[in-house]
Motif scaffolding. Structure first.
Motif, PDB file in Angstrom:
ATOM      1  N   LYS A 128       0.830  -1.206   0.000  1.00 12.94           N
ATOM      2  CA  LYS A 128       0.000   0.000   0.000  1.00 12.94           C
ATOM      3  C   LYS A 128       0.867   1.260   0.000  1.00 12.94           C
ATOM      4  O   LYS A 128       0.538   2.253  -0.642  1.00 12.94           O
ATOM      5  N   THR A 178       2.468   1.793  -3.351  1.00 16.57           N
ATOM      6  CA  THR A 178       1.461   2.225  -4.324  1.00 16.57           C
ATOM      7  C   THR A 178       1.348   3.740  -4.360  1.00 16.57           C
ATOM      8  O   THR A 178       1.018   4.331  -5.392  1.00 16.57           O
ATOM      9  N   MET A 219       1.145  -5.942  -5.248  1.00 18.28           N
ATOM     10  CA  MET A 219       0.819  -4.670  -5.893  1.00 18.28           C
ATOM     11  C   MET A 219       0.120  -4.883  -7.227  1.00 18.28           C
ATOM     12  O   MET A 219       0.089  -5.988  -7.783  1.00 18.28           O
ATOM     13  N   ASP A 220      -0.445  -3.803  -7.719  1.00 25.67           N
ATOM     14  CA  ASP A 220      -0.958  -3.800  -9.080  1.00 25.67           C
ATOM     15  C   ASP A 220       0.187  -4.200 -10.021  1.00 25.67           C
ATOM     16  O   ASP A 220       1.314  -3.708  -9.908  1.00 25.67           O
TER      17      ASP A 220
END
Length: 616
Positions: free
Chosen positions: A429, A432, A458-459
């Motif tokens: 987080k 990000t 993560m993405d």
């Protein structure tokens, strides 16, 4: 001779006659005269050195006190000194309100003192009230301290104060110690504060405290204690009930109060402060040495009590006091304050000291609450000094960790150690919300397996961007850094992340991996995406990777590539492997073979594939 006849004679002659009379007759005769006339006769007798005879006559008379009062003080004194002490005491007691003091003042102290001591104490005290201070002082000096104490206790306080203030301070201290508490306090209260202080300084501190305890707090005790040395005032205050001491200290100047508390045991001073209004207590604490203030606040019965005082200090003062405390104490107090209040003080502390405080706070959310009220740069400096800040960081804006991300952005070191200690999804987080360059700079310093776990949360697009930033951040020689991270990931995770990258960038990363690792990642990718990556590789490299895949998957990947790319890759494979792929049924054999630049290899493959087909 009858009184009337004697009164008609001039006083000198009458005095000569009275001197020759029998005492009872003389007493009776003078007693029948007017006191003003009889006093003149007695005065002439004294002038004639017949004061002993005059004393005998007065001793035998009724109403002698009235006659004695008519005499001049000096004359009366000559007569009184010839009397028995008991007689003199009785006569002067009757004169207590009409000049006895003036008579005693004419006597030597060793003569006057026994007479006063023979009287009822109330009469003796009134007579002393009526005397000049110097005379009274002389008489009291000839008495014991308990005798003087008894008389001063009955005097009007302001008169007694004048006398006591003129004594040797040690003598006055002994007398006050012998007096009843209330009486001594009344006397001290009436003195000039400086004189009172000198006397109290000569007393035992517990005895002085008994006196101070019943004085008026505002215009008595406080003024006097301000005049004392801090060590002395501190000892006196320490003997008082905390509520009484607090009331007095509240009325003292802050500087004097602070100096007094500085001399007390910490637990006694803390009990005193607990009884004060927090604002007043803070005024005192703010003027104490920081280490002493810290000791006093640490000794308080509860952190809440100390927090009420600290809450009223300036942040600079609070920071100094916190810095002198053990971390457990400063943390306990800080936890009782509003986060913003604690943060202002913590931000002014040395980062290492502030870090120790926050790590000693019982609940992580409280530590995070304090950090969250600091500027990100201030918080970063503190976090860098903490031994185990990960748990605290996870509470900085609990849902999205936005504050934690801002703190990490401001850190100059240590984030690469902190983030791996966090839950990986929490660390993700934070990344990000950072720029890919910032994330890369942190991951660049991390161990590959931790970085792999975090990036996996993560993405995929962002994770790919960060991985590729590592090359830019660390330089070409650090390709292996991204490579090692990918190799630590689950194969499917690595495939998903590389699939989200630009094929050329993914190919650059794949080219730095070992062939087995590269093959595993391509195997986990969608064939179309894998083909895009393969097309960006050098043909010999791509050929080596595909050679490690089973024929169906390798063929499926090649089927998604342009003919010329497929041809270039197959040219770099051995004939057997290339033949297997061309025969798989996934590829357009003719189009690929036509696209090959190596005519000889193309011909060989055509022949082998055709022959194999006839055999089949």
């Amino acid at each position: 001779m009858a009184a009337a006849g004697l009164a008609a004679i001039k006083p000198p002659m009458a005095a000569s006659i009275v001197e020759k009379m029998e005492v009872p007759s003389a007493a009776e005769t003078l007693g029948e005269m007017k006191s003003s006339v009889a006093s003149q006769i007695l005065s002439k007798m004294v002038d004639n050195d017949a004061h002993a005879r005059a004393a005998e006559i007065l001793t035998a008379m009724d109403g002698a006190a009235e006659l004695l009062a008519e005499l001049r003080a000096a004359t009366a004194a000559w007569v009184v000194q010839e009397m028995d002490v008991e007689v003199a005491a009785n006569l002067l007691s009757e004169m207590a309100y009409v000049g006895a003091g003036y008579v005693l003042a004419e006597l030597d102290a060793d003569q006057a003192a026994p007479i006063l001591l023979e009287m009822e104490q109330q009469n003796a005290a009134y007579i002393l009230d009526d005397m000049e201070t110097s005379a009274a002082l002389g008489i009291l000096a000839d008495m014991s301290s308990d005798q003087s104490a008894a008389l001063l206790s009955l005097m009007v306080p302001d008169a007694a104060a004048l006398i006591a203030a003129e004594m040797e301070y040690g003598d006055a201290a002994k007398i006050l110690t012998e007096m009843e508490q209330d009486a001594a306090a009344s006397v001290v209260q009436e003195m000039e504060p400086e004189a009172a202080a000198y006397i109290l300084a000569e007393m035992d501190s517990s005895a002085a405290a008994e006196v101070v305890a019943v004085m008026d707090y505002d215009d008595g005790a406080a003024f006097v204690l301000e005049q004392l040395e801090a060590e002395q005032s501190g000892k006196i205050l320490a003997h008082l009930e905390p509520s009484v001491a607090a009331a007095i200290v509240t009325e003292m100047e802050f500087e004097a109060s602070a100096a007094s508390l500085h001399e007390m045991d910490f637990d006694i001073a803390s009990n005193l402060l607990a009884e004060m209004d927090p604002s007043a207590a803070a005024g005192v604490v703010s003027l104490m040495e920081a280490d002493a203030a810290a000791g006093v606040l640490t000794a308080a019965s509860s952190y809440h009590t100390s927090a009420q005082v600290v809450d009223k200090l300036t942040e600079e003062c609070a920071a100094e006091v916190f810095s002198e405390m053990e971390p457990e104490a400063s943390a306990g107090i800080a936890s009782e304050l509003e986060y913003e209040t604690s943060a202002r003080a913590v931000a002014l502390m040395e980062p290492s000291t502030a870090a120790a405080l926050l790590e000693a706070v019982e609940h992580y959310e409280d530590s995070a609450g304090i950090l969250g009220q600091m500027s990100y740069r201030e918080a970063a400096k503190v976090v860098e000094e903490m031994d185990a800040p990960a748990a605290v960081m996870e509470y900085l804006e609990y849902e999205d960790l936005s504050e934690a991300a801002q703190v990490v952005e401001e850190m100059t070191c240590g984030s690469e150690q902190i983030l791996p200690e966090m839950e990986y999804h929490q660390a993700a987080k934070i990344f990000t919300q950072l720029s890919s360059a910032s994330s890369a700079s942190i991951i660049y310093e991390m161990d590959p397996d931790s970085a792999a776990y975090i990036l996996a949360e993560m993405d995929h697009h962002l994770a790919a961007e960060i991985l590729l930033q590592l090359d830019e951040y660390g330089g070409i020689e650090h390709h292996v850094t991204a490579c090692h991270i990918v190799e630590e990931m689950e194969t499917q995770t690595a495939a998903d992340i590389l699939s989200a990258a630009d094929p050329a960038d993914a190919a650059e990363l794949v080219s730095s991996m070992d062939y087995e690792g590269s093959a595993g990642v391509l195997l986990a990718m969608e064939s179309q995406q894998a083909a895009k990556v393969m097309s960006e590789l050098e043909y010999d490299h791509a050929a080596e990777i595909l050679s490690r895949l089973k024929v169906p998957k390798a063929a499926a990947i090649l089927s998604e590539a342009e003919y010329y790319d497929a041809a270039g890759i197959l040219e770099k494979m051995d004939l057997a492997k290339a033949q297997q792929l061309l025969r798989s049924g996934f590829l357009d054999r003719d189009a690929i073979l036509d696209a090959m630049e190596d005519a000889q290899k193309s011909s060989q493959l055509r022949t082998r594939v055709a022959k194999r087909a006839r055999t089949s």
